[in-house]
Enzyme design. Structure first.
Site, PDB file in Angstrom:
ATOM      1  N   SER A 145       2.767  -0.624  -7.484  1.00  0.00           N
ATOM      2  CA  SER A 145       1.682   0.251  -7.948  1.00  0.00           C
ATOM      3  C   SER A 145       2.312   1.347  -8.805  1.00  0.00           C
ATOM      4  O   SER A 145       3.506   1.645  -8.648  1.00  0.00           O
ATOM      5  CB  SER A 145       1.008   0.903  -6.738  1.00  0.00           C
ATOM      6  OG  SER A 145       0.315   2.074  -7.108  1.00  0.00           O
ATOM      7  N   TYR A 158       1.117   5.098   1.512  1.00  0.00           N
ATOM      8  CA  TYR A 158       0.986   4.103   0.425  1.00  0.00           C
ATOM      9  C   TYR A 158       2.085   4.311  -0.619  1.00  0.00           C
ATOM     10  O   TYR A 158       2.789   3.370  -1.006  1.00  0.00           O
ATOM     11  CB  TYR A 158      -0.400   4.240  -0.204  1.00  0.00           C
ATOM     12  CG  TYR A 158      -0.706   3.222  -1.285  1.00  0.00           C
ATOM     13  CD1 TYR A 158      -1.124   1.934  -0.945  1.00  0.00           C
ATOM     14  CD2 TYR A 158      -0.593   3.539  -2.634  1.00  0.00           C
ATOM     15  CE1 TYR A 158      -1.416   0.993  -1.926  1.00  0.00           C
ATOM     16  CE2 TYR A 158      -0.884   2.609  -3.618  1.00  0.00           C
ATOM     17  CZ  TYR A 158      -1.298   1.335  -3.261  1.00  0.00           C
ATOM     18  OH  TYR A 158      -1.590   0.415  -4.241  1.00  0.00           O
TER      19      TYR A 158
HETATM   20  P1  NAI Z   1      -7.897  -6.032  -2.417  1.00  0.00           P
HETATM   21  O1  NAI Z   1      -8.257  -5.146  -1.285  1.00  0.00           O
HETATM   22  O2  NAI Z   1      -8.966  -6.850  -3.048  1.00  0.00           O
HETATM   23  O3  NAI Z   1      -6.729  -7.037  -2.021  1.00  0.00           O
HETATM   24  C1  NAI Z   1      -5.849  -6.865  -0.969  1.00  0.00           C
HETATM   25  C2  NAI Z   1      -5.782  -8.182  -0.212  1.00  0.00           C
HETATM   26  O4  NAI Z   1      -4.769  -8.105   0.785  1.00  0.00           O
HETATM   27  C3  NAI Z   1      -7.101  -8.526   0.510  1.00  0.00           C
HETATM   28  O5  NAI Z   1      -7.454  -9.861   0.219  1.00  0.00           O
HETATM   29  C4  NAI Z   1      -6.747  -8.371   1.973  1.00  0.00           C
HETATM   30  O6  NAI Z   1      -7.483  -9.232   2.833  1.00  0.00           O
HETATM   31  C5  NAI Z   1      -5.282  -8.741   1.953  1.00  0.00           C
HETATM   32  N1  NAI Z   1      -4.567  -8.256   3.129  1.00  0.00           N
HETATM   33  C6  NAI Z   1      -4.603  -7.003   3.679  1.00  0.00           C
HETATM   34  N2  NAI Z   1      -3.845  -6.961   4.784  1.00  0.00           N
HETATM   35  C7  NAI Z   1      -3.294  -8.204   4.913  1.00  0.00           C
HETATM   36  C8  NAI Z   1      -2.428  -8.790   5.868  1.00  0.00           C
HETATM   37  N3  NAI Z   1      -1.960  -8.085   6.910  1.00  0.00           N
HETATM   38  N4  NAI Z   1      -2.086 -10.103   5.704  1.00  0.00           N
HETATM   39  C9  NAI Z   1      -2.561 -10.823   4.666  1.00  0.00           C
HETATM   40  N5  NAI Z   1      -3.395 -10.318   3.744  1.00  0.00           N
HETATM   41  C10 NAI Z   1      -3.755  -9.027   3.872  1.00  0.00           C
HETATM   42  O7  NAI Z   1      -7.223  -5.096  -3.497  1.00  0.00           O
HETATM   43  P2  NAI Z   1      -6.330  -5.454  -4.772  1.00  0.00           P
HETATM   44  O8  NAI Z   1      -6.538  -4.374  -5.737  1.00  0.00           O
HETATM   45  O9  NAI Z   1      -6.545  -6.839  -5.206  1.00  0.00           O
HETATM   46  O10 NAI Z   1      -4.864  -5.276  -4.187  1.00  0.00           O
HETATM   47  C11 NAI Z   1      -3.837  -6.231  -4.357  1.00  0.00           C
HETATM   48  C12 NAI Z   1      -2.502  -5.516  -4.434  1.00  0.00           C
HETATM   49  O11 NAI Z   1      -2.462  -4.746  -5.632  1.00  0.00           O
HETATM   50  C13 NAI Z   1      -2.216  -4.546  -3.291  1.00  0.00           C
HETATM   51  O12 NAI Z   1      -0.861  -4.650  -2.910  1.00  0.00           O
HETATM   52  C14 NAI Z   1      -2.487  -3.185  -3.924  1.00  0.00           C
HETATM   53  O13 NAI Z   1      -1.767  -2.147  -3.317  1.00  0.00           O
HETATM   54  C15 NAI Z   1      -2.008  -3.447  -5.345  1.00  0.00           C
HETATM   55  N6  NAI Z   1      -2.518  -2.509  -6.326  1.00  0.00           N
HETATM   56  C16 NAI Z   1      -3.847  -2.488  -6.672  1.00  0.00           C
HETATM   57  C17 NAI Z   1      -4.298  -1.584  -7.616  1.00  0.00           C
HETATM   58  C18 NAI Z   1      -5.727  -1.506  -8.044  1.00  0.00           C
HETATM   59  O14 NAI Z   1      -6.091  -0.547  -8.741  1.00  0.00           O
HETATM   60  N7  NAI Z   1      -6.581  -2.451  -7.685  1.00  0.00           N
HETATM   61  C19 NAI Z   1      -3.388  -0.638  -8.251  1.00  0.00           C
HETATM   62  C20 NAI Z   1      -2.022  -0.751  -7.822  1.00  0.00           C
HETATM   63  C21 NAI Z   1      -1.622  -1.660  -6.908  1.00  0.00           C
END
Ligand code: NAI
Length: 261
Positions: A145, A158
């Site tokens: 991130s 985070y």
């Molecule tokens: P999101 O909330 O849609 O995706 C996160 C996913 O991780 C979800 O599908 C969730 O079920 C899964 N997850 C959570 N805990 C878990 C576990 N213990 N085991 C397996 N799966 C688990 O959000 P997004 O944005 O798609 O996030 C994906 C990655 O991108 C994350 O690492 C987030 O920190 C990173 N990120 C996102 C940004 C954004 O603006 N959307 C910005 C910077 C980083």
């Protein structure tokens, strides 16, 4: 399109929503074989599998929690059982929650570190160990991130986890470069996914975020997926240990744009 990604086996954690979903679908368009990890039963992974297969790729899904060592091992075993190998490991699963640091409980701190840092370590370790054993010049891609670099009050756990991911990426890259295994990091800025749903449903909060982005708009998941396929492809064959900031310029001190500084 990246021809060399055809038939490559790509494992993606947290693949049923947001960036994970977008990456899974993009690898499907590249005709890769995608192994989706998902956490929740209500996830729409079946729809994602259909989209991938309609595009000419192949896909399977397995439930699992990246913080549980046995689930991570099962994920790798499943990939090998279904598709015969592991070429690309994408550590995407992540969580966040807002708490002033003086009120942050050990439990909340630990939960975020467990998913965002330890989970990424476990899957990196298992994938790299498989690649070494089978002489695969594979790729590991971690989803960090902009907050591996920009401090973020109320999100200390985070920011600490993502800073850790960045240094984990660099260390693993150095350690396994001689074996031809590349390890890279993608650091997105503000992207329109479920993790930001609450914020982006509020026009004022959304505008406050846009004000921090020199390019002037919230990113789309497909723009991050485009970075992931490039990093996984031979087009980036000399790139390792890098952090690719896909952030519309957010890390470039927007406060200093002409007329502001
Ligand atoms: P999101 O909330 O849609 O995706 C996160 C996913 O991780 C979800 O599908 C969730 O079920 C899964 N997850 C959570 N805990 C878990 C576990 N213990 N085991 C397996 N799966 C688990 O959000 P997004 O944005 O798609 O996030 C994906 C990655 O991108 C994350 O690492 C987030 O920190 C990173 N990120 C996102 C940004 C954004 O603006 N959307 C910005 C910077 C980083």
């Amino acid at each position: 399109m990246y021809k060399d990604l055809e038939n490559k086996v790509v494992v993606i954690t947290g693949a049923s929503t947001g960036l994970g979903k977008a990456m899974a679908e993009r690898f499907g368009k590249e005709k890769a074989r995608v192994v989706l990890n998902y956490l929740k039963d209500d996830s729409d992974y079946q729809e994602i599998i259909q989209t991938i297969e309609a595009a000419g790729g192949k896909a399977v899904a397995i439930k699992g929690d990246v913080t549980k060592e046995e689930d991570v091992k099962k994920l790798m075993e499943y990939a090998v059982e279904k598709f015969g190998t592991i070429d690309v490991m994408i550590n995407n699963a992540g969580i966040e929650n807002e708490v002033p640091s003086e009120k942050l409980t050990l439990e909340d701190w630990q939960k975020v570190i467990d998913v965002n840092l330890t989970g990424m370590f476990l899957a990196s370790r298992e994938a790299i160990s498989y690649m070494l054993e089978h002489n695969i010049k594979g790729n590991v891609i971690n989803m960090s991130s902009v907050h591996d670099r920009i401090p973020w009050p109320h999100f200390v756990h985070y920011a600490a986890s993502k800073g850790g991911v960045k240094m984990m990426t660099e260390t693993l890259a150095l350690e396994y470069a001689p074996k031809g295994i590349r390890v890279n990091n993608i650091s997105p800025g503000a992207i329109d996914t479920p993790i930001n749903a609450e914020k982006f449903n509020d026009p004022k909060a959304t505008q406050e975020v846009i004000d921090l982005i020199p390019m002037g708009y919230i990113g789309k998941p497909e723009q991050i997926a485009a970075c992931a396929v490039w990093l996984a492809s031979e087009e980036s064959s000399y790139v390792t240990g890098m952090t690719l900031y896909a952030d519309g310029g957010m890390t470039k001190y927007p406060g200093f744009q002409a007329g502001k500084g």
